[in-house]
Design a protein around this motif. Sequence first.
Motif, PDB file in Angstrom:
ATOM      1  N   GLU A  49      39.139  32.091 -47.729  1.00  0.00           N
ATOM      2  CA  GLU A  49      38.428  32.851 -46.387  1.00  0.00           C
ATOM      3  C   GLU A  49      37.217  33.526 -46.526  1.00  0.00           C
ATOM      4  O   GLU A  49      36.260  33.431 -45.590  1.00  0.00           O
ATOM      5  N   THR A  50      36.951  34.121 -47.669  1.00  0.00           N
ATOM      6  CA  THR A  50      35.575  34.686 -47.797  1.00  0.00           C
ATOM      7  C   THR A  50      34.577  33.948 -48.918  1.00  0.00           C
ATOM      8  O   THR A  50      33.402  34.257 -48.759  1.00  0.00           O
ATOM      9  N   ARG A  51      35.176  33.031 -49.508  1.00  0.00           N
ATOM     10  CA  ARG A  51      34.232  32.301 -50.565  1.00  0.00           C
ATOM     11  C   ARG A  51      33.725  33.205 -51.588  1.00  0.00           C
ATOM     12  O   ARG A  51      32.603  32.988 -52.253  1.00  0.00           O
ATOM     13  N   ALA A  52      34.496  34.384 -51.688  1.00  0.00           N
ATOM     14  CA  ALA A  52      34.053  35.602 -52.471  1.00  0.00           C
ATOM     15  C   ALA A  52      32.436  35.969 -52.403  1.00  0.00           C
ATOM     16  O   ALA A  52      31.637  36.235 -53.443  1.00  0.00           O
ATOM     17  N   SER A  53      31.962  36.008 -51.028  1.00  0.00           N
ATOM     18  CA  SER A  53      30.430  36.072 -50.630  1.00  0.00           C
ATOM     19  C   SER A  53      30.219  37.587 -50.985  1.00  0.00           C
ATOM     20  O   SER A  53      29.122  37.607 -51.537  1.00  0.00           O
ATOM     21  N   SER A  77      54.053  37.148 -48.623  1.00  0.00           N
ATOM     22  CA  SER A  77      54.181  35.868 -48.516  1.00  0.00           C
ATOM     23  C   SER A  77      54.095  35.411 -47.109  1.00  0.00           C
ATOM     24  O   SER A  77      53.824  34.475 -46.731  1.00  0.00           O
ATOM     25  N   GLU A  78      54.810  36.153 -46.233  1.00  0.00           N
ATOM     26  CA  GLU A  78      54.858  35.857 -44.728  1.00  0.00           C
ATOM     27  C   GLU A  78      53.453  36.210 -44.324  1.00  0.00           C
ATOM     28  O   GLU A  78      53.069  35.274 -43.350  1.00  0.00           O
ATOM     29  N   ILE A  79      52.829  37.069 -44.312  1.00  0.00           N
ATOM     30  CA  ILE A  79      51.557  37.295 -43.790  1.00  0.00           C
ATOM     31  C   ILE A  79      50.610  36.102 -44.331  1.00  0.00           C
ATOM     32  O   ILE A  79      49.905  35.694 -43.445  1.00  0.00           O
ATOM     33  N   ILE A  80      50.459  35.937 -45.443  1.00  0.00           N
ATOM     34  CA  ILE A  80      49.410  34.997 -45.923  1.00  0.00           C
ATOM     35  C   ILE A  80      49.605  33.583 -45.582  1.00  0.00           C
ATOM     36  O   ILE A  80      49.000  32.444 -45.957  1.00  0.00           O
ATOM     37  N   SER A  81      50.834  33.416 -44.842  1.00  0.00           N
ATOM     38  CA  SER A  81      51.330  31.819 -44.430  1.00  0.00           C
ATOM     39  C   SER A  81      50.993  31.795 -43.052  1.00  0.00           C
ATOM     40  O   SER A  81      51.371  30.568 -42.258  1.00  0.00           O
ATOM     41  N   ASP A  82      50.114  32.938 -42.221  1.00  0.00           N
ATOM     42  CA  ASP A  82      49.912  32.651 -40.931  1.00  0.00           C
ATOM     43  C   ASP A  82      48.670  31.848 -40.516  1.00  0.00           C
ATOM     44  O   ASP A  82      47.573  32.586 -40.777  1.00  0.00           O
ATOM     45  N   ALA A  83      48.705  30.520 -40.051  1.00  0.00           N
ATOM     46  CA  ALA A  83      47.903  29.579 -39.837  1.00  0.00           C
ATOM     47  C   ALA A  83      47.050  30.243 -38.755  1.00  0.00           C
ATOM     48  O   ALA A  83      45.741  29.684 -38.657  1.00  0.00           O
ATOM     49  N   ASP A  84      47.821  31.021 -37.802  1.00  0.00           N
ATOM     50  CA  ASP A  84      46.923  31.529 -36.502  1.00  0.00           C
ATOM     51  C   ASP A  84      45.935  32.382 -37.139  1.00  0.00           C
ATOM     52  O   ASP A  84      44.976  32.803 -36.406  1.00  0.00           O
ATOM     53  N   MET A  85      46.104  33.173 -38.159  1.00  0.00           N
ATOM     54  CA  MET A  85      45.316  34.337 -38.688  1.00  0.00           C
ATOM     55  C   MET A  85      44.390  33.802 -39.586  1.00  0.00           C
ATOM     56  O   MET A  85      43.202  34.384 -39.523  1.00  0.00           O
ATOM     57  N   SER A 141      41.740  29.046 -43.188  1.00  0.00           N
ATOM     58  CA  SER A 141      41.749  28.132 -44.220  1.00  0.00           C
ATOM     59  C   SER A 141      43.121  27.483 -44.383  1.00  0.00           C
ATOM     60  O   SER A 141      43.277  26.479 -45.152  1.00  0.00           O
ATOM     61  N   LEU A 142      44.019  27.912 -43.902  1.00  0.00           N
ATOM     62  CA  LEU A 142      45.417  27.145 -44.040  1.00  0.00           C
ATOM     63  C   LEU A 142      45.486  26.048 -43.253  1.00  0.00           C
ATOM     64  O   LEU A 142      46.399  25.425 -43.203  1.00  0.00           O
ATOM     65  N   ASP A 169      36.930  23.708 -42.649  1.00  0.00           N
ATOM     66  CA  ASP A 169      36.086  23.559 -43.835  1.00  0.00           C
ATOM     67  C   ASP A 169      36.626  24.534 -45.111  1.00  0.00           C
ATOM     68  O   ASP A 169      36.036  24.244 -46.126  1.00  0.00           O
ATOM     69  N   HIS A 170      37.203  25.678 -44.762  1.00  0.00           N
ATOM     70  CA  HIS A 170      37.767  26.583 -45.853  1.00  0.00           C
ATOM     71  C   HIS A 170      38.869  25.945 -46.454  1.00  0.00           C
ATOM     72  O   HIS A 170      39.144  26.455 -47.698  1.00  0.00           O
ATOM     73  N   HIS A 171      39.507  25.040 -46.160  1.00  0.00           N
ATOM     74  CA  HIS A 171      40.952  24.660 -46.656  1.00  0.00           C
ATOM     75  C   HIS A 171      40.730  24.060 -48.063  1.00  0.00           C
ATOM     76  O   HIS A 171      41.678  24.465 -48.886  1.00  0.00           O
ATOM     77  N   LYS A 172      39.644  23.734 -48.369  1.00  0.00           N
ATOM     78  CA  LYS A 172      39.700  23.076 -49.789  1.00  0.00           C
ATOM     79  C   LYS A 172      39.442  24.193 -50.790  1.00  0.00           C
ATOM     80  O   LYS A 172      39.850  24.016 -51.894  1.00  0.00           O
ATOM     81  N   TYR A 173      39.146  25.270 -50.345  1.00  0.00           N
ATOM     82  CA  TYR A 173      38.908  26.262 -51.238  1.00  0.00           C
ATOM     83  C   TYR A 173      40.105  27.177 -51.750  1.00  0.00           C
ATOM     84  O   TYR A 173      40.168  27.876 -52.536  1.00  0.00           O
ATOM     85  N   LEU A 174      41.519  26.724 -51.082  1.00  0.00           N
ATOM     86  CA  LEU A 174      42.758  27.132 -51.551  1.00  0.00           C
ATOM     87  C   LEU A 174      43.042  26.704 -52.818  1.00  0.00           C
ATOM     88  O   LEU A 174      43.959  27.419 -53.465  1.00  0.00           O
TER      89      LEU A 174
END
Length: 136
Positions: free
Chosen positions: A26-30, A54-62, A65-66, A71-76
């Motif tokens: 999400e941040t690309r460690a900017s 685990s529930e929070i970080i699986s929320d694709a609406d929020m 990158s999920l 464009d951010h998905h590849k950084y996962l």
Amino acid sequence: MQLSLIKKSDETKAVAYAIARLVYAETRASSLPAVEALTSMINNISVSSGKEFSEIISDADMFESLNKDSDHHKYLSTDIYNRGFQMCLRVVNRMLHGALPDSCCGATKFHRVNRLPDWAVARGYIADIDGLLFYL
């Protein structure tokens, strides 16, 4: 008598890596402030809602990158030795150990400045940290 191993540290490590991967994507460690703010927001959500990380970080609406089309998905799937990822992991570990102050003013939602989700149209953000806007 049978002994069993407690795998709490392994579970904590897995959660830390999962959160750090998301924060990195999400941040690309900017910047350190952006990483700390997003990590703080994840903690705020957990505290206010009682949800597991685990529930929070699986929320694709929020978290954009999920979504595979992002464009951010590849950084996962970044290399764990990437310096930016390592910074994210250190911040996440601070949060998991209760040593990360809330740097996003209690926020539980965010978006990047270059996007305006429908939910944010009639709301005022409470923090602008390196291109991330945070909301209650």
